[in-house]
Scaffold this active site. Structure first.
Site, PDB file in Angstrom:
ATOM      1  N   GLY A  73      47.534  57.083  17.605  1.00 11.85           N
ATOM      2  CA  GLY A  73      47.848  55.658  17.619  1.00 11.85           C
ATOM      3  C   GLY A  73      46.721  54.885  16.955  1.00 11.85           C
ATOM      4  O   GLY A  73      45.629  55.421  16.743  1.00 11.85           O
TER       5      GLY A  73
ATOM      6  N   GLN B  75      41.341  47.476  15.570  1.00 11.30           N
ATOM      7  CA  GLN B  75      40.432  48.612  15.335  1.00 11.30           C
ATOM      8  C   GLN B  75      40.021  48.722  13.858  1.00 11.30           C
ATOM      9  O   GLN B  75      39.044  49.385  13.545  1.00 11.30           O
ATOM     10  CB  GLN B  75      41.088  49.930  15.770  1.00 11.30           C
ATOM     11  CG  GLN B  75      41.271  50.036  17.284  1.00 11.30           C
ATOM     12  CD  GLN B  75      41.914  51.346  17.672  1.00 11.30           C
ATOM     13  OE1 GLN B  75      43.131  51.479  17.596  1.00 11.30           O
ATOM     14  NE2 GLN B  75      41.125  52.307  18.075  1.00 11.30           N
TER      15      GLN B  75
ATOM     16  N   CYS C 192      39.852  57.411  22.463  1.00 15.71           N
ATOM     17  CA  CYS C 192      40.022  56.221  21.615  1.00 15.71           C
ATOM     18  C   CYS C 192      39.181  56.419  20.364  1.00 15.71           C
ATOM     19  O   CYS C 192      38.008  56.793  20.452  1.00 15.71           O
ATOM     20  CB  CYS C 192      39.556  54.978  22.383  1.00 15.71           C
ATOM     21  SG  CYS C 192      39.751  53.457  21.439  1.00 15.71           S
ATOM     22  N   LEU C 193      39.783  56.129  19.218  1.00 17.56           N
ATOM     23  CA  LEU C 193      39.056  56.299  17.958  1.00 17.56           C
ATOM     24  C   LEU C 193      37.894  55.302  17.872  1.00 17.56           C
ATOM     25  O   LEU C 193      36.962  55.524  17.102  1.00 17.56           O
ATOM     26  CB  LEU C 193      40.018  56.131  16.781  1.00 17.56           C
ATOM     27  CG  LEU C 193      41.161  57.170  16.746  1.00 17.56           C
ATOM     28  CD1 LEU C 193      42.192  56.792  15.686  1.00 17.56           C
ATOM     29  CD2 LEU C 193      40.637  58.576  16.517  1.00 17.56           C
TER      30      LEU C 193
ATOM     31  N   HIS D 215      48.198  51.850  25.576  1.00 20.87           N
ATOM     32  CA  HIS D 215      46.793  51.849  25.126  1.00 20.87           C
ATOM     33  C   HIS D 215      46.649  50.947  23.883  1.00 20.87           C
ATOM     34  O   HIS D 215      45.703  50.161  23.782  1.00 20.87           O
ATOM     35  CB  HIS D 215      46.399  53.303  24.820  1.00 20.87           C
ATOM     36  CG  HIS D 215      45.037  53.509  24.238  1.00 20.87           C
ATOM     37  ND1 HIS D 215      44.039  54.201  24.892  1.00 20.87           N
ATOM     38  CD2 HIS D 215      44.512  53.147  23.037  1.00 20.87           C
ATOM     39  CE1 HIS D 215      42.965  54.245  24.115  1.00 20.87           C
ATOM     40  NE2 HIS D 215      43.229  53.609  22.984  1.00 20.87           N
ATOM     41  N   GLU D 216      47.612  51.058  22.953  1.00 23.08           N
ATOM     42  CA  GLU D 216      47.506  50.263  21.713  1.00 23.08           C
ATOM     43  C   GLU D 216      47.763  48.776  21.987  1.00 23.08           C
ATOM     44  O   GLU D 216      47.100  47.913  21.398  1.00 23.08           O
ATOM     45  CB  GLU D 216      48.493  50.785  20.651  1.00 23.08           C
ATOM     46  CG  GLU D 216      48.306  52.244  20.243  1.00 23.08           C
ATOM     47  CD  GLU D 216      46.885  52.632  19.913  1.00 23.08           C
ATOM     48  OE1 GLU D 216      46.107  51.777  19.472  1.00 23.08           O
ATOM     49  OE2 GLU D 216      46.534  53.816  20.127  1.00 23.08           O
TER      50      GLU D 216
ATOM     51  N   HIS E 207      44.709  47.168  23.118  1.00 22.50           N
ATOM     52  CA  HIS E 207      43.793  46.797  22.021  1.00 22.50           C
ATOM     53  C   HIS E 207      44.114  45.397  21.497  1.00 22.50           C
ATOM     54  O   HIS E 207      43.210  44.644  21.119  1.00 22.50           O
ATOM     55  CB  HIS E 207      43.919  47.773  20.853  1.00 22.50           C
ATOM     56  CG  HIS E 207      43.059  49.014  20.972  1.00 22.50           C
ATOM     57  ND1 HIS E 207      41.694  48.959  21.058  1.00 22.50           N
ATOM     58  CD2 HIS E 207      43.390  50.334  20.984  1.00 22.50           C
ATOM     59  CE1 HIS E 207      41.214  50.201  21.127  1.00 22.50           C
ATOM     60  NE2 HIS E 207      42.223  51.060  21.082  1.00 22.50           N
TER      61      HIS E 207
HETATM   62  O1  K1U Z   1      43.837  53.758  19.910  1.00 23.76           O
HETATM   63  C1  K1U Z   1      43.237  54.737  19.527  1.00 23.76           C
HETATM   64  O2  K1U Z   1      42.040  54.703  19.399  1.00 23.76           O
HETATM   65  C2  K1U Z   1      43.966  56.027  19.232  1.00 23.76           C
HETATM   66  C3  K1U Z   1      43.963  56.977  20.405  1.00 23.76           C
HETATM   67  C4  K1U Z   1      45.298  56.873  21.111  1.00 23.76           C
HETATM   68  C5  K1U Z   1      45.400  57.480  22.471  1.00 23.76           C
HETATM   69  C6  K1U Z   1      44.980  58.770  22.753  1.00 23.76           C
HETATM   70  C7  K1U Z   1      45.128  59.296  24.029  1.00 23.76           C
HETATM   71  C8  K1U Z   1      45.719  58.535  25.007  1.00 23.76           C
HETATM   72  C9  K1U Z   1      46.117  57.246  24.731  1.00 23.76           C
HETATM   73  C10 K1U Z   1      45.976  56.722  23.458  1.00 23.76           C
HETATM   74  C11 K1U Z   1      43.719  58.373  19.870  1.00 23.76           C
HETATM   75  O3  K1U Z   1      44.481  58.855  19.092  1.00 23.76           O
HETATM   76  S1  K1U Z   1      42.334  59.221  20.441  1.00 23.76           S
HETATM   77  C12 K1U Z   1      42.377  60.798  19.645  1.00 23.76           C
HETATM   78  C13 K1U Z   1      43.477  61.719  20.081  1.00 23.76           C
HETATM   79  O4  K1U Z   1      44.196  62.186  19.228  1.00 23.76           O
HETATM   80  C14 K1U Z   1      43.736  62.085  21.483  1.00 23.76           C
HETATM   81  C15 K1U Z   1      42.781  61.980  22.483  1.00 23.76           C
HETATM   82  C16 K1U Z   1      43.067  62.328  23.803  1.00 23.76           C
HETATM   83  C17 K1U Z   1      44.315  62.812  24.124  1.00 23.76           C
HETATM   84  C18 K1U Z   1      45.268  62.929  23.124  1.00 23.76           C
HETATM   85  C19 K1U Z   1      44.971  62.585  21.811  1.00 23.76           C
HETATM   86 ZN    ZN Z   2      42.017  53.108  21.340  1.00 19.62          ZN
END
Ligand code: K1U
Ligand code: ZN
Length: 170
Positions: free
Chosen positions: A46, A51, A94-95, A136-137, A140
Site C-alpha cells: 500500500g 508518504q 510501514c514504508l 492503514h493507508e 496516513h
Molecule cells: O503504508 C505503507 O507504508 C505500506 C505498508 C502497508 C501495510 C503493511 C502491513 C500492514 C498494513 C499496511 C507496507 O507495505 S509495509 C511493507 C510490507 O510489504 C509488509 C509489512 C508487514 C506485513 C505485510 C507487508
Molecule cells: Zn504506512
C-alpha cells in the site's frame, strides 16, 4: 510512470491531514500510476500520497499473493462507510517507518466508498489483509501512523531506531 521518494518518520508532512481531490483528472490519475510504481519498487502492499510528500486524499493498495496476477486498486477520497464490530490483530509495517513492525487491532471487515481512476464512484468490501491495509493507508491521509496505536514507550523506541538508521551510512 515514475518512482517517487518516500518520506520517513518523523517528517512533518506525515502528521498533516490530506485534502480531498476535487476530481480524478489527468494529474491525479498520473499520481495514482506513479504511486503504484513506487509501491511495487519498495515492495509494499500500500501507499498513501502524504508518504510521497503530497497532501491529496489518494491511496493505492495491492495485496495479491506471490504467483498471483498483480491487482492494484487506486482510490481517491476513500471513506469507510461501514466497519465490522469484530476486530482483527495484524502485524503491520510501514514504508515510512522502515524495518519496524508491531501488532495493531482494527475492524476485521470494512466497506469503503471512493473515486476510481476514471472519477467513477465505487464501493469495495474488504476483509483480512486488504481491510487492514486500506485502514492503514486512510490513517496516513489523517496524519496517523501505525505507531500512534502503540504505547508512547514503544512508539518512541521505534521512532528513535528509525532516526538512528537514517543517520547511519549504509
Ligand atoms: O503504508 C505503507 O507504508 C505500506 C505498508 C502497508 C501495510 C503493511 C502491513 C500492514 C498494513 C499496511 C507496507 O507495505 S509495509 C511493507 C510490507 O510489504 C509488509 C509489512 C508487514 C506485513 C505485510 C507487508
Ligand atoms: Zn504506512
Amino acid at each position: 510512470m515514475a518512482v517517487l521518494s518516500i518520506l520517513v518518520a518523523p517528517h512533518p508532512v506525515l502528521k498533516q491531514k490530506a485534502k480531498p481531490v476535487e476530481k480524478v483528472d489527468a494529474r491525479v490519475a498520473r499520481l495514482m500510476d506513479d504511486m503504484v510504481e513506487t509501491m511495487y519498487a519498495a515492495k509494499g502492499i500500500g501507499l498513501a500520497a502524504p508518504q510521497v510528500g503530497l497532501l491529496d486524499r489518494v491511496i493505492v493498495v495491492d495485496v495479491h499473493e506471490k504467483g498471483e496476477k498483480p491487482n492494484p486498486i487506486r482510490l481517491a477520497n476513500p471513506e469507510i462507510v461501514w466497519s465490522s464490530d469484530e476486530k482483527a490483530v495484524c502485524e503491520e509495517g510501514c514504508l515510512s517507518v522502515p524495518e519496524q513492525y508491531a501488532e495493531v487491532t482494527r475492524p476485521k471487515a470494512i466497506r469503503v466508498r471512493y473515486l476510481d481512476e476514471q472519477n467513477e464512484i465505487r464501493e469495495i468490501e474488504a476483509d483480512g489483509m486488504l481491510a487492514t491495509c486500506i485502514q492503514h493507508e486512510i490513517d496516513h491521509l489523517n496524519g496517523v501512523l501505525f505507531v500512534d496505536y502503540l504505547s508512547s514507550l514503544k512508539r518512541n523506541m521505534i521512532l528513535r531506531k528509525v532516526q538512528k538508521q537514517a543517520r547511519t551510512p549504509a
